[in-house]
Design an enzyme around this catalytic site. Structure first.
Site, short mmCIF file in Angstrom:
data_model
loop_
_atom_site.label_atom_id
_atom_site.label_comp_id
_atom_site.label_asym_id
_atom_site.label_seq_id
_atom_site.Cartn_x
_atom_site.Cartn_y
_atom_site.Cartn_z
N HIS A 190 2.95 3.77 8.96
CA HIS A 190 1.59 3.91 8.46
C HIS A 190 0.90 5.13 9.06
CE1 HIS A 190 -1.12 1.65 5.87
NE2 HIS A 190 -2.07 2.24 6.55
N GLU A 431 4.30 -5.86 -4.07
CA GLU A 431 5.01 -5.27 -2.94
C GLU A 431 6.29 -6.02 -2.57
OE1 GLU A 431 1.97 -3.91 0.24
OE2 GLU A 431 1.12 -5.71 -0.66
N ASP A 455 6.30 -0.95 0.85
CA ASP A 455 6.83 -2.26 1.20
C ASP A 455 7.84 -2.76 0.16
OD1 ASP A 455 5.91 -3.03 3.71
OD2 ASP A 455 3.93 -3.53 2.94
N CYS A 502 0.21 2.76 -5.89
CA CYS A 502 -0.59 3.29 -4.78
C CYS A 502 0.27 3.61 -3.56
CB CYS A 502 -1.71 2.32 -4.40
SG CYS A 502 -1.12 0.74 -3.73
#
Length: 540
Positions: A190, A431, A455, A502
């Site tokens: 991240h 996800e 993910d 996204c």
């Protein structure tokens, strides 16, 4: 020092030249030392209090701009507590009676006061325990010269560290960071996503001995080559500066695409939105002409702090984003804490595999009091703009029904209290393979899908995306992933719903044409990628 060159994995392929700032990830243990001059130690405490007060004042001013006055209030509270006579008298008393160093006296006093507050029956007073610990830690760091980097006063620098947590990265002043270089970390972490979002040249997995790298050195970061050079020659610096000039010229040419449609030559169009992590990042989205916010990572309101953000603080942050974006869509993801985004005060406990553990919507459904606070803030903020809510890590229809029941409870509470609210568009993130396989049923319940490819890739390929040893096996272009995206898009369209992407794959221009051909309705990307993806679409 002679020129030293190291290679790493590229996160963002820009270039930078500048001075190095080394971030140490540890604080020396506090030692009890006998002193001869108590007055000198007391003077040191008073100086540290003044320095801490100035830091808190700067933090307050910054927070007011980013999250509003209510969100910044904690720094005012800390400033007042710094000047509390009982606290200071206790520190000075320990120094005088035990003839010990200031660091030890502050640490002991902080522990005593925090323990006293924690033992009280009143919840407000119990919450002050964390404030006292925070204040004491700040004083100790300033006393010992380990105050950390003050990004408000530092010169623009290349940050070098062992690793950076998401909460550390998001708190940095982006204008002062020329580049990021870390010994550890993954290109899929991240923190890497944040670096790309901030368009900061960055390398991870660089085999440095941090004891040999010092603040003040000159360095070159070449993201395209995946290299960092310490103490470069004048010729190397000149070549790097020319490369930076060329990169700026390419960006200047991209600016000509502002205001243009995201439309292919044969008339097919797609929405291109931006991913952001904080209120202040809205400026990057607007600067790059994003059509909206496709992912506001609300969990960053929860990171880098000692307690849960209050409803009012969250409301002000969400309200500010939607108001700033005007009529443009703002999709806010409910908190996605867990896995690589940890906050100790959630008390999640140790998990053998946190990526498969209690995270995201699972926390919200197991601890609805946390979820309801966020939902209240979101429903209130929806009155002020084009806000949509997105729920992460969904695996079943039953979860969506549970969520809607909690939303209805919140709606009744707001109605009862006479507080203005609006039920906005609600969607889910796809996800997990489970969500893909039941996306036909999910599409009947929700307003939209947003595919989180980061993910989805790790769960489909059974590869931890933060495991550096497995990066050669991690293939986001795997046929299975692309087929799953097509399944999700088709199932959304059958029910008259829209589907976007996204995850990081949305910014992969090698796949833009394939996504448009699939019928993907929206791509949400890091702000610096908006115009690059637009350029690709318009060339189709």
């Amino acid at each position: 020092m002679t020129v030293k060159k190291f290679s790493g994995k590229t996160i963002y392929s820009g270039s930078a030249v500048g001075k190095v700032m080394v971030l140490r990830d540890h604080q020396e243990p506090i030692r009890r030392t006998k002193v001869e001059d108590a007055k000198r130690e007391i003077r040191r405490v008073r100086h540290a209090i003044k320095e801490s007060g100035q830091q808190l004042a700067r933090l307050y001013d910054k927070a007011v701009k980013e999250v509003g006055e209510s969100g910044a209030a904690i720094f005012e509270v800390h400033q007042m507590m710094l000047e509390d006579n009982d606290y200071l008298d206790a520190v000075f008393h320990v120094i005088r009676t035990e003839m010990v160093n200031a660091e030890y006296a502050v640490a002991v006093t902080g522990d005593n006061f925090a323990g006293m507050f924690a033992a009280m029956d009143d919840e407000y007073m119990q919450a002050r325990a964390a404030d006292v610990r925070d204040i004491s830690s700040r004083l100790v760091r300033n006393l010992s010269g380990q105050g950390g980097v003050d990004f408000d006063v530092m010169e623009p620098s290349i940050i070098v560290a062992d690793d950076l947590s998401p909460s550390e990265t998001v708190q940095m002043d982006k204008k002062k960071i020329l580049a990021l270089v870390t010994v550890h970390g993954s290109t899929n972490s991240h923190t890497a996503i944040l670096a790309r979002m901030m368009s900061i040249p960055a390398l991870v997995g660089v085999p440095l001995d941090l004891e040999e790298i010092h603040t003040g050195m000159t360095a070159i970061v070449d993201g395209a080559a995946g290299e960092v050079i310490f103490e470069p020659t004048e010729m190397q610096c000149g070549e790097a500066e020319e490369k930076i000039r060329q990169e700026k010229e390419k960006l200047r040419l991209l600016q000509g695409l502002k205001g243009k449609k995201n439309e292919t030559r044969d008339g097919r169009s797609i929405h291109i939105y931006a991913n952001i992590g904080s209120v202040s990042d809205v400026g990057y989205a607007l600067e790059n002409d994003a059509g909206g916010i496709g992912l506001f990572r609300s969990e960053f309101l929860y990171l880098g702090r000692d307690d849960f953000p209050a409803e009012e603080e969250q409301f002000q942050a969400y309200k500010q984003v939607v108001q700033t974006m005007g009529q443009k869509k703002v999709i806010i993801r409910t908190l996605d804490i867990g896995a690589d985004k940890q906050a100790d005060y959630f008390e999640l406990g140790r998990e053998d595999n946190p990526a498969l553990g209690c995270r995201a919507i699972r926390i919200c459904l197991k601890r609805p009091e946390i979820f309801k606070t966020q939902l209240r803030a979101l429903l209130r903020a929806a009155v002020y703009g084009n806000l949509s809510i997105m729920y992460p890590m969904i695996i079943s229809v039953e979860e969506v029904k549970q969520i809607y029941a909690i939303v209805e409870e919140v709606e009744q509470e707001l109605k009862r209290d006479g507080i203005p609210y609006r039920i906005p568009e609600q969607g889910v993130m796809i996800e997990t393979p489970a969500a893909v396989m039941v996306s036909d049923e999910l599409a009947e319940l929700v307003d939209f899908f947003s595919i989180g490819t980061n993910d989805l890739t790790q769960y489909t390929l059974a590869i931890d995306r933060q495991n550096q040893k497995l990066e050669d096996f991690y293939d986001p272009h795997h046929k299975a992933i692309l087929r799953m995206i097509k399944i999700v898009v088709d199932n959304a369209h059958k029910c008259g719903k829209w589907a976007g992407i996204c995850g990081e794959l949305g910014a992969d221009t090698a796949l833009t044409e394939e996504f448009v051909n699939m019928g993907v309705d929206e791509l949400s990307v890091a702000p610096p990628m908006v115009l690059k993806v637009r350029e690709k679409v318009r060339a189709m």
